[in-house]
Scaffold this motif. Sequence first.
Motif, mmCIF file in Angstrom:
data_model
loop_
_atom_site.group_PDB
_atom_site.id
_atom_site.type_symbol
_atom_site.label_atom_id
_atom_site.label_comp_id
_atom_site.label_asym_id
_atom_site.label_seq_id
_atom_site.Cartn_x
_atom_site.Cartn_y
_atom_site.Cartn_z
ATOM 1 N N TYR B 36 0.841 -1.188 0.000
ATOM 2 C CA TYR B 36 0.000 0.000 0.000
ATOM 3 C C TYR B 36 0.877 1.239 0.000
ATOM 4 N N GLN B 38 0.725 5.463 1.016
ATOM 5 C CA GLN B 38 -0.021 6.464 1.786
ATOM 6 C C GLN B 38 0.663 7.816 1.637
ATOM 7 N N GLY B 41 -1.450 12.565 5.271
ATOM 8 C CA GLY B 41 -2.822 12.896 5.615
ATOM 9 C C GLY B 41 -3.873 12.108 4.877
ATOM 10 N N GLN B 42 -3.442 11.086 4.145
ATOM 11 C CA GLN B 42 -4.381 10.298 3.330
ATOM 12 C C GLN B 42 -4.514 8.882 3.865
ATOM 13 N N GLY B 43 -5.521 8.175 3.313
ATOM 14 C CA GLY B 43 -5.671 6.769 3.645
ATOM 15 C C GLY B 43 -4.725 5.911 2.828
ATOM 16 N N LEU B 44 -4.969 4.627 2.811
ATOM 17 C CA LEU B 44 -4.104 3.675 2.131
ATOM 18 C C LEU B 44 -4.639 3.328 0.745
ATOM 19 N N LEU B 46 -4.095 0.692 -2.429
ATOM 20 C CA LEU B 46 -3.484 -0.576 -2.802
ATOM 21 C C LEU B 46 -2.680 -0.432 -4.079
#
Lengths: 110, 114
Positions: B36, B38, B41-44, B46
Motif C-alpha cells: 500500500y 499512503q 494525511g491520506q488513507g491507504l 493498494l
Amino acid sequence: DAGVTQSPTHLIKTRGQQVTLRCSPKSGHDTVSWYQQALGQGPQFIFQYYEEEERQRGNFPDRFSGHQFPNYSSELNVNALLLGDSALYLCASSLMNEQFFGPGTRLTVL
Amino acid sequence: AQSVTQPDIHITVSEGASLELRCNYSYGATPYLFWYVQSPGQGLQLLLKYFSGDTLVQGIKGFEAEFKRSQSSFNLRKPSVHWSDAAEYFCAVVFSSGTYKYIFGTGTRLKVLA
C-alpha cells in the motif's frame, strides 16, 4: 460505486471523554475492520466485525469497542480517552481476502 | 509470532532512478501479500497484491513486486521513480486465509530528489 467512507474527518477530544467514529463499507462488503495508525507507525489491527459480531480482536483494551449494523456499517467507540489514543483511525471493508480502506478519521486527544 | 519487517525506515532516490523497497515476513505457510501507499494525511491505496500463481505481480503506477518463498520476502520495485512517488509505503500480510486480519510493517518513507 462509492468506496469506504468514514466520518468525521477530524475530531478533537480531551482526556477522559468518549468518542464514536463511523464507517460505511463498500457496496456488497459484509466485513468491516478497524485499525489504529499512530504517527510514524503502520496500522495496528483493532478488531473486525462480521454479521454484526466481533469476529477477531487485536491487542487493544476494552475501552475500544465496536458495533456493526444490519446494513454492514460500523462504529468504533473509545471510552476514557488517553493522550496515546491520538491517531488516524482507518476502517476497511472486505471482499474475499482483499481489504479496501477508507480515508480515515484523525483523532486528537488533548 | 506473526510479523512483517520493513528494514528501511527512510529511502532517498533521485528522480528517474530505480527503486526497491524490502519486505520480509515471519511464518512458514504462504500468506497473502500486499503493498500500500499512503500520502501525507491520506488513507491507504493498494498498489498490488499476491495471492498465488506467478510470483512476479504487476501493480498500478508502474510498480511490481516479487514473492520469494525461500526468503520470505515480497519486495516492491519500480524501474524509474517519479517525484510524485514520494510517500510512505506499507507492506501488509494476511497470514490466515479468510481472517482478513492484516499485519502491517512499520513503513518505508520514500523521498525523491529532483
